[in-house]
Design an enzyme around this catalytic site. Structure first.
Site, mmCIF file in Angstrom:
data_model
loop_
_atom_site.group_PDB
_atom_site.id
_atom_site.type_symbol
_atom_site.label_atom_id
_atom_site.label_comp_id
_atom_site.label_asym_id
_atom_site.label_seq_id
_atom_site.Cartn_x
_atom_site.Cartn_y
_atom_site.Cartn_z
ATOM 1 N N HIS A 87 7.023 -38.447 46.240
ATOM 2 C CA HIS A 87 6.227 -39.159 47.233
ATOM 3 C C HIS A 87 6.207 -38.393 48.549
ATOM 4 O O HIS A 87 5.141 -38.179 49.159
ATOM 5 C CB HIS A 87 6.799 -40.561 47.479
ATOM 6 C CG HIS A 87 6.853 -41.437 46.267
ATOM 7 N ND1 HIS A 87 7.712 -41.217 45.215
ATOM 8 C CD2 HIS A 87 6.144 -42.558 45.956
ATOM 9 C CE1 HIS A 87 7.546 -42.156 44.298
ATOM 10 N NE2 HIS A 87 6.594 -42.986 44.724
ATOM 11 N N SER A 123 2.345 -40.242 41.952
ATOM 12 C CA SER A 123 2.515 -40.549 43.376
ATOM 13 C C SER A 123 2.394 -39.320 44.271
ATOM 14 O O SER A 123 1.972 -39.431 45.420
ATOM 15 C CB SER A 123 3.881 -41.215 43.599
ATOM 16 O OG SER A 123 3.958 -42.439 42.911
#
Length: 395
Positions: A334, A269
């Site tokens: 993220h 991610s």
């Protein structure tokens, strides 16, 4: 028509650059005497004069390149064609002045847009789609469309995605678990997973990108890597996009090691959010020039999907649906990837066909990223012992 220039600037006379030959010479006869086109030895002639010469002498110049040369001439104050720019276009190079003119973006091509190109095959239609998805200026889109070659193909993002799928299938078949794989203790024993107890094994700060929480996370990342990463790699090249992706992956694991010291990390991610945030920021910065369809709706949907994925990661980190013996993977990767994309990625994507080392902003971003790396390394070496962090035993 032959064109020749003498001296550092001109004059324009005959013969033309390599690849352009007068019809009389092709027929076996002697070339005509030189015609003086630039008596003041400036290296420039008027755009109208040049266009008239092209048509009157049937100069075999690619119409797309001619359009770009005339568009470039229209962008300067004198409205003239430069000899060196002609040579660079014929040799498929962009001069520094051409690049500066593209950066200014103050001229329009005389031809219709690429969307009006008839009779294109499937692959050329895909190339045209990529040009309109990624590039904000019509002259850049024309340049990319006509100079694009299928070799080398965009292998980096495809290879990373394929490797992630293979690793996931291998562990899924071995553990007989396809959802929330991190809840299986054997899964966390993989030498690819980043775990705070294995910080000394430096490769784990990158190899965790091949491991995923489960089928949902893998599907989300693979879809974005193929839909966004492959077009970006086609336009900007393997080196730039791989640098951006790996910078996001590395920043993700290092950020987790600083802000969430007990948590392991799995999934790509960090790199995916670096690509997505860079592309979205580029679209916003060049909103008026982007011609991708339904761009507002797609922007909203992308932000909703990315926010939902972050929310899901937060929920799994702090409120796992099943009891687990160890901590759950962190969501900070993220956010770190998104920061890398907006800073480093936006600089990379805005300098299409220009060398990064010529961009002042690139050096500022690179210095900031290097400073972060040094801080993170010292943190991992000294901070855990100084702070007395209670990390879970490695699996």
């Amino acid at each position: 028509m032959w064109v020749q220039r003498s001296g550092p600037k001109g004059p324009w006379s005959l013969p033309l650059p390599a690849g352009l030959t007068h019809p009389q010479a092709l027929a076996g006869g002697p070339p005509p005497p030189p015609q003086q086109l630039d008596p003041e030895n400036t290296g420039f002639i008027g755009a109208d004069t040049f266009t008239g010469l092209v048509h009157s002498h049937e100069l075999p110049l690619d119409p797309a390149k001619l359009d770009m040369l005339v568009a470039l001439a229209q962008s300067n104050e004198r409205g003239q064609v430069c000899y060196q720019e002609l040579v660079d276009l014929i040799s498929s190079k962009r001069s520094s002045s051409f690049k500066r003119a593209i950066a200014n973006g103050q001229r329009a091509l005389p031809r219709d847009g690429l969307l009006d190109e008839p009779g294109l095959g499937v692959y050329k239609r895909f190339v045209r789609y990529v040009a309109y998805e990624i590039l904000p200026r019509e002259v850049d889109r024309h340049w990319y469309f006509y100079r694009h070659r299928s070799c080398p193909p965009p292998v980096f993002m495809a290879s990373v995605t394929l490797a992630q799928i293979i690793v996931f299938l291998c562990y899924g078949a071995r553990l007989n678990k396809w959802v929330l794989q991190t809840y299986h203790p054997e899964y966390m024993k993989s030498p690819l997973v980043y775990h705070p107890g294995h910080r000394a094994r430096a490769w784990r700060f990158l190899t965790y990108m091949f491991m995923h929480v489960g089928l949902e996370q893998l599907g989300f990342n693979a879809l974005l890597q193929l839909m966004i990463g492959v077009p970006l790699e086609m336009v900007h090249g393997l080196l730039r996009i791989s640098l951006l992706y790996l910078a996001g992956v590395l920043a993700g694991s290092l950020t987790v090691s600083i802000t969430d010291m007990r948590a392991p990390v799995v999934g790509g991610s960090g790199g995916v959010y670096a690509l997505c945030s860079a592309h979205l920021a580029n679209v916003v910065m060049n909103w008026a020039g982007m011609r991708c369809p339904y761009k507002l709706l797609r922007m909203v949907l992308a932000l909703v999907c990315m926010s939902s994925e972050v929310g899901r990661a937060v929920w799994l980190r702090f409120s796992p649906p099943l009891p687990a013996s160890g901590p759950q993977p962190s969501f900070m990767a993220h956010l770190a990837g998104a920061v890398v994309g907006v800073s480093m990625g936006l600089t990379i994507l805005r300098s299409y066909e220009e060398r990064l080392r010529d961009q002042c902003g690139w050096w500022v971003v690179l210095l900031a990223y290097g400073t972060f790396l040094l801080f993170a390394i010292f943190w991992n070496v000294f901070a855990y012992d100084l702070l007395g962090a209670h990390i879970p035993p490695p699996p």
